[in-house]
Design an enzyme around this catalytic site. Sequence first.
Site, PDB file in Angstrom:
ATOM      1  N   SER A 187       0.794  -1.229   0.000  1.00 36.74           N
ATOM      2  CA  SER A 187       0.000   0.000   0.000  1.00 36.74           C
ATOM      3  C   SER A 187       0.825   1.277   0.000  1.00 36.74           C
ATOM      4  O   SER A 187       0.360   2.297  -0.473  1.00 36.74           O
ATOM      5  CB  SER A 187      -0.968  -0.014   1.185  1.00 36.74           C
ATOM      6  OG  SER A 187      -0.269  -0.250   2.393  1.00 36.74           O
ATOM      7  N   HIS A 215      -5.370  -3.263  -2.852  1.00 38.65           N
ATOM      8  CA  HIS A 215      -5.013  -2.329  -3.930  1.00 38.65           C
ATOM      9  C   HIS A 215      -4.877  -3.009  -5.288  1.00 38.65           C
ATOM     10  O   HIS A 215      -4.547  -2.354  -6.272  1.00 38.65           O
ATOM     11  CB  HIS A 215      -3.702  -1.609  -3.588  1.00 38.65           C
ATOM     12  CG  HIS A 215      -3.784  -0.817  -2.332  1.00 38.65           C
ATOM     13  ND1 HIS A 215      -4.305   0.454  -2.283  1.00 38.65           N
ATOM     14  CD2 HIS A 215      -3.466  -1.136  -1.055  1.00 38.65           C
ATOM     15  CE1 HIS A 215      -4.282   0.895  -1.035  1.00 38.65           C
ATOM     16  NE2 HIS A 215      -3.773  -0.056  -0.271  1.00 38.65           N
ATOM     17  N   LYS A 247     -11.851   0.776  -1.977  1.00 38.42           N
ATOM     18  CA  LYS A 247     -10.838   1.389  -2.850  1.00 38.42           C
ATOM     19  C   LYS A 247     -11.349   1.380  -4.292  1.00 38.42           C
ATOM     20  O   LYS A 247     -12.236   2.149  -4.609  1.00 38.42           O
ATOM     21  CB  LYS A 247      -9.513   0.701  -2.616  1.00 38.42           C
ATOM     22  CG  LYS A 247      -8.987   1.156  -1.243  1.00 38.42           C
ATOM     23  CD  LYS A 247      -7.909   0.351  -0.624  1.00 38.42           C
ATOM     24  CE  LYS A 247      -7.598   0.976   0.745  1.00 38.42           C
ATOM     25  NZ  LYS A 247      -7.022   0.027   1.681  1.00 38.42           N
TER      26      LYS A 247
HETATM   27  C1  LIG Z   1      -7.009  -0.158   3.154  1.00 36.85           C
HETATM   28  C2  LIG Z   1      -6.389  -1.453   3.458  1.00 36.85           C
HETATM   29  C3  LIG Z   1      -6.963  -2.348   4.376  1.00 36.85           C
HETATM   30  C4  LIG Z   1      -8.133  -1.962   5.234  1.00 36.85           C
HETATM   31  O1  LIG Z   1      -9.308  -1.948   4.505  1.00 36.85           O
HETATM   32  P1  LIG Z   1     -10.517  -1.077   5.069  1.00 36.85           P
HETATM   33  O2  LIG Z   1     -11.697  -1.583   4.317  1.00 36.85           O
HETATM   34  O3  LIG Z   1     -10.178   0.333   4.758  1.00 36.85           O
HETATM   35  O4  LIG Z   1     -10.588  -1.342   6.537  1.00 36.85           O
HETATM   36  C5  LIG Z   1      -6.395  -3.578   4.532  1.00 36.85           C
HETATM   37  N1  LIG Z   1      -5.295  -3.925   3.842  1.00 36.85           N
HETATM   38  C6  LIG Z   1      -4.690  -3.100   2.980  1.00 36.85           C
HETATM   39  C7  LIG Z   1      -3.486  -3.546   2.239  1.00 36.85           C
HETATM   40  C8  LIG Z   1      -5.218  -1.825   2.764  1.00 36.85           C
HETATM   41  O5  LIG Z   1      -4.625  -0.985   1.940  1.00 36.85           O
END
Ligand SMILES: *Cc1c(COP(=O)(O)O)cnc(C)c1O
Length: 393
Positions: A187, A215, A247
């Site tokens: 990320s 992602h 996302k």
């Molecule tokens: C954003 C993210 C999460 C958390 O997801 P949410 O739905 O925002 O709680 C978990 N793992 C990774 C790699 C992320 O980028």
Amino acid sequence: MNIDSILTPALSARRHEQLYRQRKTLQSPQATEVRVDGKNFLSFSSNDYLGLANHPDVVAALQDAAAQYGVGSGASHLVCGHSVEHHALEAELAAFCGRERALLFSSGYMANLGAINALVGQGFSRQASADCAIFADKLNHASLIDAGLLSGARFQRFLHNDMSSLESHLQKSKASRKLIVVDGVFSMDGDIAPLDQLSALADQYNAWLMVDDAHGFGCLGDMGGGSAEHFGLSQNDLPILMGTLGKAFGTAGAFVAGSEALIETLIQFSRSYIYTTALPPAIAAATRVSLALLKNERGLRQRLRQNVQQFRLGAQALGLNLMDSMTPIQPVLIGDEKQTMQLAEKLELRGILVGAIRPPTVATGSSRLRITFSAEHTSVQITQLLDALAQSL
Ligand SMILES: *Cc1c(COP(=O)(O)O)cnc(C)c1O
């Protein structure tokens, strides 16, 4: 002592270390142009990679479903909160991933906590977790780290994307259950995990492979199937596949996809699945529409790739310190915390928002601008970003 007199010194120390965090208040939908604290900005800081967070079809689906099902789900999935919209979305996500089943969670953080603890942690068995081991990439997302620490399993971190480091841990392990867990796309770095090699090592050492593809989904793979599609990994090769919906999907929530037995295990033993209110059904309905868009509109991924390419070429010409990333996450490595903050502030004065990432999110001395792209960015907007970077350096 009074609570504030104990808390205040730690806050001051954090400010002094240039690590103090402050929220900006968004007054517009998530988009390439946003209004924040009364000012308009060109934004390169969101994870809405395909521009679906404010897509008219997704918004309409949410409104229609709210008219039909109301707003709150009213209960957890196991009590009486599991709606036909959740059920249909799970079936569609499973088919999309080529998995037997999928299970919705309220967030990615909770999906990671719930899945890991059901498989190798306290959810599975208080005694047995001591006989379990987790092998985690050093750059894994915080939610995977927290899940691993909470589990009580032996928690071992291997060097980032370093298969010999992982293998030496696996060789030494005597655990009866072994779980390898990685981000599909990291990320804060934007690089991808070598899932083909990870899958082979998992096979060789009798370990299970779990990928958090927060992602990757929507961005990687011809159909947007993420890292698993990119590497062509079946349910057998990659038995525990986790994705988030906040996302590229542009909505909210998360899911885990895999075998019938895996999903039933999570329903029985995942505490963060069992003891929480289900997502609003209208969110599930909106996500069904965003899944259809994400799958069918291949032009979105093409535009996203072109945007990333335009930025990389321009940034290389400026001599910026890019990282090894082909994904919409394009960090520019600065190093020093203060310098990173100053650069982000200069960009802000020029009307451009980018993420400024500091420890503890990344290692000390590796602070960076985290610049992210959307399919909705135009070539003109990317030129504006590059010009602002050139003027701010
Ligand atoms: C954003 C993210 C999460 C958390 O997801 P949410 O739905 O925002 O709680 C978990 N793992 C990774 C790699 C992320 O980028």
